[in-house]
Design a protein around this motif. Structure first.
Motif, PDB file in Angstrom:
ATOM      1  N   SER A  42      61.034  81.599 -11.610  1.00 13.24           N
ATOM      2  CA  SER A  42      62.156  80.843 -12.175  1.00 13.24           C
ATOM      3  C   SER A  42      61.663  79.629 -12.942  1.00 13.24           C
ATOM      4  O   SER A  42      62.181  79.295 -14.011  1.00 13.24           O
ATOM      5  CB  SER A  42      63.113  80.415 -11.054  1.00 13.24           C
ATOM      6  OG  SER A  42      63.636  81.529 -10.383  1.00 13.24           O
ATOM      7  N   LYS A  43      60.636  78.964 -12.402  1.00 10.47           N
ATOM      8  CA  LYS A  43      60.095  77.789 -13.087  1.00 10.47           C
ATOM      9  C   LYS A  43      59.446  78.174 -14.413  1.00 10.47           C
ATOM     10  O   LYS A  43      59.575  77.467 -15.410  1.00 10.47           O
ATOM     11  CB  LYS A  43      59.079  77.079 -12.198  1.00 10.47           C
ATOM     12  CG  LYS A  43      58.550  75.776 -12.815  1.00 10.47           C
ATOM     13  CD  LYS A  43      57.567  75.089 -11.905  1.00 10.47           C
ATOM     14  CE  LYS A  43      57.175  73.727 -12.485  1.00 10.47           C
ATOM     15  NZ  LYS A  43      56.576  73.829 -13.820  1.00 10.47           N
ATOM     16  N   LYS A  44      58.755  79.329 -14.423  1.00 15.58           N
ATOM     17  CA  LYS A  44      58.104  79.769 -15.655  1.00 15.58           C
ATOM     18  C   LYS A  44      59.139  80.023 -16.750  1.00 15.58           C
ATOM     19  O   LYS A  44      58.962  79.620 -17.906  1.00 15.58           O
ATOM     20  CB  LYS A  44      57.294  81.036 -15.400  1.00 15.58           C
ATOM     21  CG  LYS A  44      56.551  81.552 -16.629  1.00 15.58           C
ATOM     22  CD  LYS A  44      55.758  82.808 -16.315  1.00 15.58           C
ATOM     23  CE  LYS A  44      54.621  82.505 -15.378  1.00 15.58           C
ATOM     24  NZ  LYS A  44      53.777  83.706 -15.130  1.00 15.58           N
ATOM     25  N   ILE A  45      60.254  80.668 -16.389  1.00 14.66           N
ATOM     26  CA  ILE A  45      61.311  80.917 -17.371  1.00 14.66           C
ATOM     27  C   ILE A  45      61.930  79.603 -17.828  1.00 14.66           C
ATOM     28  O   ILE A  45      62.166  79.385 -19.026  1.00 14.66           O
ATOM     29  CB  ILE A  45      62.394  81.832 -16.776  1.00 14.66           C
ATOM     30  CG1 ILE A  45      61.789  83.198 -16.407  1.00 14.66           C
ATOM     31  CG2 ILE A  45      63.540  82.015 -17.760  1.00 14.66           C
ATOM     32  CD1 ILE A  45      61.205  83.957 -17.564  1.00 14.66           C
ATOM     33  N   GLY A  46      62.186  78.703 -16.877  1.00 15.68           N
ATOM     34  CA  GLY A  46      62.747  77.400 -17.244  1.00 15.68           C
ATOM     35  C   GLY A  46      61.833  76.618 -18.161  1.00 15.68           C
ATOM     36  O   GLY A  46      62.272  75.983 -19.120  1.00 15.68           O
ATOM     37  N   ASP A  47      60.511  76.682 -17.884  1.00 13.71           N
ATOM     38  CA  ASP A  47      59.542  75.996 -18.745  1.00 13.71           C
ATOM     39  C   ASP A  47      59.551  76.573 -20.156  1.00 13.71           C
ATOM     40  O   ASP A  47      59.442  75.842 -21.151  1.00 13.71           O
ATOM     41  CB  ASP A  47      58.140  76.105 -18.145  1.00 13.71           C
ATOM     42  CG  ASP A  47      57.944  75.193 -16.952  1.00 13.71           C
ATOM     43  OD1 ASP A  47      58.809  74.318 -16.737  1.00 13.71           O
ATOM     44  OD2 ASP A  47      56.939  75.354 -16.237  1.00 13.71           O
ATOM     45  N   ARG A  48      59.674  77.892 -20.256  1.00 12.79           N
ATOM     46  CA  ARG A  48      59.696  78.510 -21.587  1.00 12.79           C
ATOM     47  C   ARG A  48      60.932  78.079 -22.369  1.00 12.79           C
ATOM     48  O   ARG A  48      60.847  77.786 -23.569  1.00 12.79           O
ATOM     49  CB  ARG A  48      59.660  80.033 -21.452  1.00 12.79           C
ATOM     50  CG  ARG A  48      58.305  80.565 -21.004  1.00 12.79           C
ATOM     51  CD  ARG A  48      58.245  82.081 -21.116  1.00 12.79           C
ATOM     52  NE  ARG A  48      56.920  82.595 -20.770  1.00 12.79           N
ATOM     53  CZ  ARG A  48      56.551  83.851 -20.920  1.00 12.79           C
ATOM     54  NH1 ARG A  48      57.421  84.738 -21.400  1.00 12.79           N
ATOM     55  NH2 ARG A  48      55.341  84.243 -20.596  1.00 12.79           N
ATOM     56  N   LEU A  49      62.072  78.048 -21.720  1.00 12.72           N
ATOM     57  CA  LEU A  49      63.300  77.614 -22.404  1.00 12.72           C
ATOM     58  C   LEU A  49      63.189  76.157 -22.830  1.00 12.72           C
ATOM     59  O   LEU A  49      63.629  75.778 -23.917  1.00 12.72           O
ATOM     60  CB  LEU A  49      64.501  77.823 -21.484  1.00 12.72           C
ATOM     61  CG  LEU A  49      64.872  79.296 -21.207  1.00 12.72           C
ATOM     62  CD1 LEU A  49      65.871  79.380 -20.060  1.00 12.72           C
ATOM     63  CD2 LEU A  49      65.447  79.946 -22.449  1.00 12.72           C
ATOM     64  N   SER A  50      62.604  75.334 -21.976  1.00  8.03           N
ATOM     65  CA  SER A  50      62.412  73.927 -22.333  1.00  8.03           C
ATOM     66  C   SER A  50      61.438  73.793 -23.502  1.00  8.03           C
ATOM     67  O   SER A  50      61.637  72.967 -24.404  1.00  8.03           O
ATOM     68  CB  SER A  50      61.898  73.142 -21.116  1.00  8.03           C
ATOM     69  OG  SER A  50      62.867  73.110 -20.095  1.00  8.03           O
ATOM     70  N   PHE A  51      60.372  74.612 -23.508  1.00  8.79           N
ATOM     71  CA  PHE A  51      59.405  74.539 -24.604  1.00  8.79           C
ATOM     72  C   PHE A  51      60.060  74.889 -25.934  1.00  8.79           C
ATOM     73  O   PHE A  51      59.785  74.248 -26.953  1.00  8.79           O
ATOM     74  CB  PHE A  51      58.222  75.468 -24.350  1.00  8.79           C
ATOM     75  CG  PHE A  51      57.292  75.560 -25.529  1.00  8.79           C
ATOM     76  CD1 PHE A  51      56.451  74.508 -25.846  1.00  8.79           C
ATOM     77  CD2 PHE A  51      57.285  76.676 -26.349  1.00  8.79           C
ATOM     78  CE1 PHE A  51      55.603  74.568 -26.944  1.00  8.79           C
ATOM     79  CE2 PHE A  51      56.448  76.751 -27.450  1.00  8.79           C
ATOM     80  CZ  PHE A  51      55.600  75.689 -27.747  1.00  8.79           C
ATOM     81  N   LEU A  52      60.916  75.924 -25.961  1.00  6.80           N
ATOM     82  CA  LEU A  52      61.574  76.300 -27.209  1.00  6.80           C
ATOM     83  C   LEU A  52      62.420  75.157 -27.747  1.00  6.80           C
ATOM     84  O   LEU A  52      62.459  74.911 -28.955  1.00  6.80           O
ATOM     85  CB  LEU A  52      62.439  77.547 -26.989  1.00  6.80           C
ATOM     86  CG  LEU A  52      61.670  78.846 -26.725  1.00  6.80           C
ATOM     87  CD1 LEU A  52      62.643  79.974 -26.434  1.00  6.80           C
ATOM     88  CD2 LEU A  52      60.771  79.198 -27.898  1.00  6.80           C
ATOM     89  N   THR A  53      63.091  74.446 -26.854  1.00  5.02           N
ATOM     90  CA  THR A  53      63.882  73.293 -27.288  1.00  5.02           C
ATOM     91  C   THR A  53      62.978  72.191 -27.819  1.00  5.02           C
ATOM     92  O   THR A  53      63.273  71.552 -28.832  1.00  5.02           O
ATOM     93  CB  THR A  53      64.732  72.761 -26.120  1.00  5.02           C
ATOM     94  OG1 THR A  53      65.544  73.823 -25.610  1.00  5.02           O
ATOM     95  CG2 THR A  53      65.629  71.622 -26.572  1.00  5.02           C
ATOM     96  N   GLY A  54      61.848  71.966 -27.147  1.00  6.23           N
ATOM     97  CA  GLY A  54      60.900  70.967 -27.625  1.00  6.23           C
ATOM     98  C   GLY A  54      60.268  71.350 -28.945  1.00  6.23           C
ATOM     99  O   GLY A  54      60.074  70.504 -29.832  1.00  6.23           O
ATOM    100  N   LEU A  55      59.922  72.634 -29.123  1.00  5.71           N
ATOM    101  CA  LEU A  55      59.336  73.103 -30.383  1.00  5.71           C
ATOM    102  C   LEU A  55      60.327  72.933 -31.529  1.00  5.71           C
ATOM    103  O   LEU A  55      59.950  72.539 -32.649  1.00  5.71           O
ATOM    104  CB  LEU A  55      58.931  74.573 -30.246  1.00  5.71           C
ATOM    105  CG  LEU A  55      58.286  75.229 -31.476  1.00  5.71           C
ATOM    106  CD1 LEU A  55      57.005  74.498 -31.860  1.00  5.71           C
ATOM    107  CD2 LEU A  55      58.009  76.703 -31.209  1.00  5.71           C
ATOM    108  N   ASP A  56      61.580  73.216 -31.251  1.00  7.54           N
ATOM    109  CA  ASP A  56      62.630  73.020 -32.258  1.00  7.54           C
ATOM    110  C   ASP A  56      62.675  71.560 -32.706  1.00  7.54           C
ATOM    111  O   ASP A  56      62.832  71.245 -33.885  1.00  7.54           O
ATOM    112  CB  ASP A  56      63.973  73.461 -31.671  1.00  7.54           C
ATOM    113  CG  ASP A  56      65.063  73.532 -32.725  1.00  7.54           C
ATOM    114  OD1 ASP A  56      65.619  72.471 -33.061  1.00  7.54           O
ATOM    115  OD2 ASP A  56      65.373  74.649 -33.198  1.00  7.54           O
ATOM    116  N   THR A  57      62.513  70.645 -31.744  1.00 10.19           N
ATOM    117  CA  THR A  57      62.510  69.210 -32.053  1.00 10.19           C
ATOM    118  C   THR A  57      61.340  68.846 -32.962  1.00 10.19           C
ATOM    119  O   THR A  57      61.489  68.119 -33.949  1.00 10.19           O
ATOM    120  CB  THR A  57      62.441  68.393 -30.752  1.00 10.19           C
ATOM    121  OG1 THR A  57      63.582  68.687 -29.947  1.00 10.19           O
ATOM    122  CG2 THR A  57      62.392  66.896 -31.046  1.00 10.19           C
TER     123      THR A  57
END
Length: 684
Positions: free
Chosen positions: A408-423
């Protein structure tokens, strides 16, 4: 009609307006001070379901014209100041300052009192005032439409007040506030929204203590009442008869208990009770003594109840510890567990044996693995329904809790990374500051899953790097390889801003190797004919190299940028090729993508899991993830604020000292249990 004007500054009156709940209780107290045996409060709703009117109706003796003149024409001129009991029944009075009527404006903007006095039952007086002018009260008379008593109507109810007064728990809060009064005068009936206040039915425990305060004449008394349902904790400051004059926060830790306390002392009548906690003596000493007695009371009650509940868990077999000998660390952990589990016992015991056993087991594992985050685990576990707990129990038969959390943490980290990459790519400041690809490519070199799941399985290949370096000139001079140790310099010796080539090797099947090459263009650089020709020439040269020119080796080449010109758009939209492809053979593929497409595709792959986890990555989540994982590569605009050290991530253990420290905290003040328990019970 005539008007009365209060002879006091309007700003001073505005400070007397209190919360909606306080406004309601003041209206009820005023009715009781008028010798009302029956007081009825209710709500009226609009066609849209919003609270439109609040009514408080009593059968007291009503107000005469002199009462109205004295009570509404001046502040502090109430008839109650000259007596301490009601006019007819001799009950203890609550108010004496004449300030309570202004509290009603905490409910709504317009208040109207309609009163019929027993001396003139045929006439009704109506007193009306608006919050925008608290000094003026308009008075009219009319033939009486109801019997003797007073009806207070509050309209223009604000939305927040309406929601607060609609809460089902308000009936219990009112029961606690008027408990001592109704105990003293059992013939009085108070109703709210059709329900009669019945404090006695809600009480679990009631104890009374005498307080010893040095130099005090007349011993203060403390009454502690524990309730079956959640109420707002309060310490009521009362006169010697138990009439509540003011309430303050108890200021003690009592996890698992819903209670109110009543400090009875005649001296409160002669002082401004609003200053009771300001250090003003002798009130301050009385309040301090009451709080200390409360601590003693609940320390004893907690120990008794905790032992009883744990005995029940042990007896039924749901308690997660054995009675055998244990180490000092486990004994300390067990002490903390008992406190925390007891705090959550109301929720835990709502389930059946199976869910109770699983919940207690999860709490133990959470405490052993990371005590600092225990209150978050508590909240998540105890909010699970019985059905979800059963599903979790079945899942734990096939895998471990640690594996579930890790995934679950790995999936959450990936979703957070996509938001950060977008930024980084699209926000104005980070985009401008991240032009040097040695920042972005360093981040992406460790997040290659963003290009596809097969990319997440790749590894470094020294021979592949040598092949790519050999033909790097085909992409131009300002190009570098991820992980390349030597800087790529221009002919004048200056350090260029490189377009990055990410390289990975993926063994996708037995005796089959897929090489993946990703070229990243600057966000400001538009991809056109020249860039496409470069990547195609590069791909052809690389795939024909003698070191990888084998039938079991295939190649993927991507070129990624923020924008494409018309030629590039037409090339990647050809009949017979998947969208984005400009070349495709049995052994190699060349794709042209935009960053927005890459990010959207990655989000789409995670969409099912995202919905299942009910996870929402915010802008702040994305930035915080980048700070925790890639802080050294971030532009200045994203580098501020606290960043969690990567070395602190994934800490799954706690030392014996950590557990011992927690146990010491628990034995000293129950701090851990109180923090978790207050969050679980909804107390604020």
């Amino acid at each position: 009609m005539h008007s009365l004007t209060v002879q006091v500054d309007g700003d001073h009156l505005a400070r007397l307006v209190r919360s909606p709940r306080a406004g309601l209780t003041e209206l009820i107290w005023n009715a009781l001070d008028a010798d009302a045996d029956v007081v009825d409060g209710r709500l009226e709703f609009s066609t849209l379901g919003a609270v439109e009117r609040v009514l408080v109706v009593d059968r007291g003796h009503g107000m005469s014209s002199d009462d109205v003149q004295q009570g509404f024409g001046a502040l502090g001129g109430s008839w109650k100041r000259s007596t301490r009991t009601t006019r007819q029944q001799g009950r203890r009075l609550h108010g004496e300052q004449g300030k309570g009527r202004f509290a009603a404006f905490g409910i709504g903007d317009v208040v109207e009192w309609c009163t019929v006095h027993e001396g003139d039952p045929a006439t009704e007086m109506r007193i009306r005032a608006a919050r925008h002018n608290l000094r003026r009260f308009d008075i009219t008379t009319a033939p009486a439409e109801a019997g003797i008593g007073t009806r207070v109507s509050v309209v223009s109810v604000n939305e927040a007040a309406g929601k607060q007064l609609e809460q089902d728990s308000l009936i219990d809060t009112l029961s606690a506030e008027f408990a001592i009064y109704l105990e003293s005068y059992p013939h009085v009936e108070i109703s709210w929204r059709g329900q009669k206040l019945n404090p006695a039915a809600l009480q679990v425990e009631r104890e009374e203590y005498g307080l010893d305060v040095d130099g005090m004449e007349g011993q203060p008394q403390l009454v502690v009442i524990e309730w079956r349902r959640q109420v707002d904790r309060a310490l009521y400051l009362c006169d010697e008869a138990g009439m509540a004059l003011h309430d303050i926060k108890p200021g003690i830790q009592a996890p698992g208990f819903d209670f109110t306390a009543y400090l009875k002392w005649g001296g409160f009548r002669g002082h401004d009770v609003l200053l009771a906690e300001s250090g003003l003596e002798p009130m301050s000493s009385v309040v301090v003594a009451a709080k200390e007695k409360l601590r003693e009371h609940f320390k004893r009650r907690s120990a008794d109840r905790r032992r009883s509940i744990i005995r029940d868990w042990v007896s039924e077999g749901s308690y997660p510890y054995s009675d055998g000998s244990s180490s000092a660390a486990e004994n300390a952990e067990r002490q903390v567990f008992d406190i925390v589990a007891f705090t959550a016992s109301k929720v835990i015991n709502d389930g059946d044996f199976r869910s109770r056993k699983l919940t207690l087991r999860l709490l133990r594992e959470a405490l052993a693995s990371n005590p600092g985050n225990l209150h978050n685990v508590l909240r998540g576990v105890l909010e699970l329904s019985a059905e979800r707990l059963a599903e979790l129990s079945e899942l734990l038969n096939r895998t471990t809790l640690a594996s579930i959390i890790s995934t679950s943490k790995k999936i959450g980290d990936r979703l957070s990374f996509l938001t950060g990459l977008d930024t980084i790519l699209f926000d104005a400041d980070p985009r401008r500051e991240t032009l040097e690809r040695r920042q972005l490519h360093r981040i992406l070199a460790n997040e290659t899953w963003v290009f596809g799941e097969e990319y997440a399985l790749t590894g470094d290949d020294e021979s592949l790097t040598k092949v790519l370096a050999k033909y790097l000139h085909l992409l131009g001079e300002d190009v570098g390889l991820a992980g390349h140790t030597k800087p790529v310099l221009r002919h004048d010796g200056t350090n260029p801003i490189p377009d990055l080539v990410l390289t990975r090797t993926c063994e996708i099947a037995q005796d089959r190797v897929e090489n993946i090459v990703v070229e990243l263009k600057r966000p400001s650089q538009e991809i056109g004919a020249d860039e496409l020709m470069q990547i195609e020439k590069y791909a052809l040269a690389v795939m024909r190299d003698e070191r990888f020119n084998k039938p079991n080796v295939s190649w993927d080449f991507w070129i990624i940028g923020n924008s494409l010109d018309e030629f590039a758009e037409s090339r990647r939209n050809q009949t017979g090729l998947p969208f984005g492809y400009i070349q495709r053979t049995d052994r190699h593929r060349v794709q042209v993508r935009t960053w927005s497409e890459v990010i959207n595709d990655a989000r789409h792959r995670l969409k099912f899991v995202e919905r299942s986890l009910d996870y929402r990555a915010t802008h702040d989540d994305g930035v915080e993830y980048l700070r925790s994982k890639h802080a050294q590569f971030l532009p200045p605009s994203l580098g501020e604020g606290p960043a969690q050290s990567p070395s602190s991530e994934g800490d799954q253990g706690s030392s014996d000292g950590d557990v011992t420290d927690l146990a010491q905290q628990a034995s000293d003040s129950d701090e851990l249990a109180e923090r978790s328990g207050r969050e679980l019970s909804g107390e604020r």
